[in-house]
Motif scaffolding. Structure first.
Motif, mmCIF file in Angstrom:
data_model
loop_
_atom_site.group_PDB
_atom_site.id
_atom_site.type_symbol
_atom_site.label_atom_id
_atom_site.label_comp_id
_atom_site.label_asym_id
_atom_site.label_seq_id
_atom_site.Cartn_x
_atom_site.Cartn_y
_atom_site.Cartn_z
ATOM 1 N N ALA A 1 47.865 -27.833 -4.454
ATOM 2 C CA ALA A 1 46.812 -27.153 -3.700
ATOM 3 C C ALA A 1 45.704 -26.666 -4.629
ATOM 4 O O ALA A 1 44.516 -26.773 -4.315
ATOM 5 C CB ALA A 1 47.398 -25.990 -2.915
ATOM 6 N N SER A 2 46.096 -26.141 -5.785
ATOM 7 C CA SER A 2 45.104 -25.651 -6.747
ATOM 8 C C SER A 2 44.210 -26.791 -7.230
ATOM 9 O O SER A 2 42.988 -26.628 -7.340
ATOM 10 C CB SER A 2 45.801 -24.998 -7.938
ATOM 11 O OG SER A 2 46.583 -23.893 -7.530
ATOM 12 N N VAL A 3 44.806 -27.938 -7.524
ATOM 13 C CA VAL A 3 44.036 -29.105 -7.968
ATOM 14 C C VAL A 3 43.084 -29.557 -6.865
ATOM 15 O O VAL A 3 41.906 -29.857 -7.122
ATOM 16 C CB VAL A 3 44.976 -30.253 -8.373
ATOM 17 C CG1 VAL A 3 44.188 -31.543 -8.612
ATOM 18 C CG2 VAL A 3 45.761 -29.877 -9.620
ATOM 19 N N VAL B 1 44.985 -32.974 2.203
ATOM 20 C CA VAL B 1 46.049 -33.838 2.726
ATOM 21 C C VAL B 1 46.107 -35.152 1.956
ATOM 22 O O VAL B 1 47.194 -35.645 1.618
ATOM 23 C CB VAL B 1 45.822 -34.091 4.238
ATOM 24 C CG1 VAL B 1 46.799 -35.148 4.745
ATOM 25 C CG2 VAL B 1 45.993 -32.799 5.024
ATOM 26 N N ILE B 2 44.951 -35.742 1.665
ATOM 27 C CA ILE B 2 44.922 -37.011 0.925
ATOM 28 C C ILE B 2 45.495 -36.823 -0.482
ATOM 29 O O ILE B 2 46.302 -37.637 -0.952
ATOM 30 C CB ILE B 2 43.482 -37.563 0.850
ATOM 31 C CG1 ILE B 2 43.029 -38.032 2.229
ATOM 32 C CG2 ILE B 2 43.405 -38.716 -0.154
ATOM 33 C CD1 ILE B 2 41.588 -38.487 2.274
ATOM 34 N N ILE B 3 45.088 -35.758 -1.158
ATOM 35 C CA ILE B 3 45.576 -35.516 -2.513
ATOM 36 C C ILE B 3 47.077 -35.264 -2.513
ATOM 37 O O ILE B 3 47.804 -35.749 -3.393
ATOM 38 C CB ILE B 3 44.822 -34.331 -3.151
ATOM 39 C CG1 ILE B 3 43.375 -34.730 -3.441
ATOM 40 C CG2 ILE B 3 45.507 -33.863 -4.440
ATOM 41 C CD1 ILE B 3 42.511 -33.597 -3.924
ATOM 42 N N TYR B 4 47.572 -34.532 -1.514
ATOM 43 C CA TYR B 4 49.001 -34.191 -1.482
ATOM 44 C C TYR B 4 49.867 -35.394 -1.105
ATOM 45 O O TYR B 4 50.869 -35.669 -1.771
ATOM 46 C CB TYR B 4 49.242 -33.054 -0.494
ATOM 47 C CG TYR B 4 50.696 -32.660 -0.382
ATOM 48 C CD1 TYR B 4 51.349 -32.027 -1.435
ATOM 49 C CD2 TYR B 4 51.433 -32.933 0.770
ATOM 50 C CE1 TYR B 4 52.691 -31.665 -1.340
ATOM 51 C CE2 TYR B 4 52.770 -32.569 0.877
ATOM 52 C CZ TYR B 4 53.395 -31.942 -0.178
ATOM 53 O OH TYR B 4 54.720 -31.594 -0.086
ATOM 54 N N TYR B 5 49.476 -36.108 -0.049
ATOM 55 C CA TYR B 5 50.337 -37.179 0.452
ATOM 56 C C TYR B 5 50.056 -38.537 -0.193
ATOM 57 O O TYR B 5 50.984 -39.339 -0.384
ATOM 58 C CB TYR B 5 50.179 -37.313 1.974
ATOM 59 C CG TYR B 5 50.781 -36.161 2.729
ATOM 60 C CD1 TYR B 5 52.165 -36.046 2.890
ATOM 61 C CD2 TYR B 5 49.976 -35.178 3.283
ATOM 62 C CE1 TYR B 5 52.725 -34.980 3.582
ATOM 63 C CE2 TYR B 5 50.519 -34.108 3.988
ATOM 64 C CZ TYR B 5 51.893 -34.016 4.123
ATOM 65 O OH TYR B 5 52.440 -32.953 4.810
ATOM 66 N N ALA B 6 48.793 -38.813 -0.522
ATOM 67 C CA ALA B 6 48.453 -40.148 -1.019
ATOM 68 C C ALA B 6 48.364 -40.217 -2.536
ATOM 69 O O ALA B 6 48.946 -41.110 -3.153
ATOM 70 C CB ALA B 6 47.128 -40.602 -0.397
ATOM 71 N N ILE B 7 47.652 -39.274 -3.145
ATOM 72 C CA ILE B 7 47.397 -39.373 -4.586
ATOM 73 C C ILE B 7 48.542 -38.792 -5.403
ATOM 74 O O ILE B 7 49.036 -39.418 -6.347
ATOM 75 C CB ILE B 7 46.069 -38.664 -4.935
ATOM 76 C CG1 ILE B 7 44.909 -39.343 -4.195
ATOM 77 C CG2 ILE B 7 45.834 -38.687 -6.443
ATOM 78 C CD1 ILE B 7 43.570 -38.682 -4.413
ATOM 79 N N LEU B 8 48.984 -37.570 -5.041
ATOM 80 C CA LEU B 8 50.040 -36.910 -5.807
ATOM 81 C C LEU B 8 51.374 -36.901 -5.068
ATOM 82 O O LEU B 8 52.271 -36.142 -5.422
ATOM 83 C CB LEU B 8 49.619 -35.469 -6.138
ATOM 84 C CG LEU B 8 48.354 -35.312 -6.979
ATOM 85 C CD1 LEU B 8 48.026 -33.842 -7.193
ATOM 86 C CD2 LEU B 8 48.508 -36.011 -8.325
ATOM 87 N N GLY B 9 51.488 -37.746 -4.044
ATOM 88 C CA GLY B 9 52.711 -37.755 -3.239
ATOM 89 C C GLY B 9 53.954 -38.134 -4.029
ATOM 90 O O GLY B 9 55.046 -37.631 -3.770
ATOM 91 N N GLY B 10 53.804 -39.034 -4.999
ATOM 92 C CA GLY B 10 54.958 -39.472 -5.769
ATOM 93 C C GLY B 10 55.169 -38.716 -7.058
ATOM 94 O O GLY B 10 56.048 -39.056 -7.850
#
Length: 226
Positions: free
Chosen positions: A99-101, A81-90
């Motif tokens: 998801a793979s990352v 969730v952090i990677i999807y919304y915070a780190i790679l969200g933009g």
């Protein structure tokens, strides 16, 4: 007959009606795609981190250890969730890649410990002998130490592959239609709380069994050279 009829009706409703089996096939494809990408990236990350932990560079070794401690100390779903919304969200990136990352970063921490243990299990004389023959440290690691380490950790590495395959079931948290979320979608349409997830469990079971059998054959071939 009533039990058999009910079972047949449940299978027809959740698998055959409206070609719902195609949804399971598509979900399985997404799950396998994430798993393969995550494993490839995870092994690369794990190898790099393992090497950093055993080199005599204090800062790099500490950074690698912090990475392992943080990843192993936090839940995979939180990392996703952090990677999807915070780190790679933009970042304009497909959910499958995200998801793979995320799973690769998670798996890399565990793989790094497996590889590090495998490297330390190789006799130190192997490195000394290869260095005395004129090979550099990296050449010795690549051609002498790492092949032996990978052979030693193969069973544990297979277990990690199976674990990654099962962990992809949380990909639905970022609205990715993997196998588990497909079962949940079908459940919402058929109002059958059990059959879709039983089918999902059976598919996961067969997928992990095939992976285990493949690994056993690979291990036998590798052991044949001993």
């Amino acid at each position: 007959m009533g039990l058999i009829d009910g079972l047949c009706d449940a299978i027809y409703s959740n698998l055959i009606r409206e070609d719902r089996y195609l949804s399971f096939v598509k979900g399985l494809g997404v799950t396998l795609e994430i798993t393969v990408l995550a494993l490839v990236l995870g092994i690369v990350i794990g190898t790099v981190v393992a090497v950093l932990r055993i080199v005599h560079v204090r800062f790099l070794s500490r950074v690698a250890k912090w990475y392992v401690d943080i990843i192993r100390g936090t839940p995979a779903v939180v990392q996703l969730v952090i990677i999807y919304y915070a780190i790679l969200g933009g970042v304009n990136m497909s959910k499958v890649v995200v998801a793979s990352v995320a799973f690769a970063i998670n798996s890399g921490a565990y793989v790094s410990e497996l590889i590090r243990g495998g490297i330390l299990a190789v006799d130190k004389g192997q490195m000394e002998a290869s260095r005395s023959l004129g090979l550099s440290w990296f050449q010795s690691m690549r051609f002498v130490v790492m092949p032996q380490a990978m052979k030693n950790i193969l069973p544990a590495l297979v277990n990690e592959c199976i674990q990654v395959l099962k962990e992809t079931s949380i990909a639905g948290y970022i609205a990715l239609d993997d196998l588990t979320r497909t079962g949940n979608i079908i459940r919402s349409r058929t109002f059958d709380a059990y059959t879709p997830f039983i089918l999902v469990a059976i598919i996961y079971f067969y997928a992990t069994t095939i992976l285990s059998l493949f690994a056993e054959r690979l291990e036998k071939r590798m052991r044949a050279s001993d």
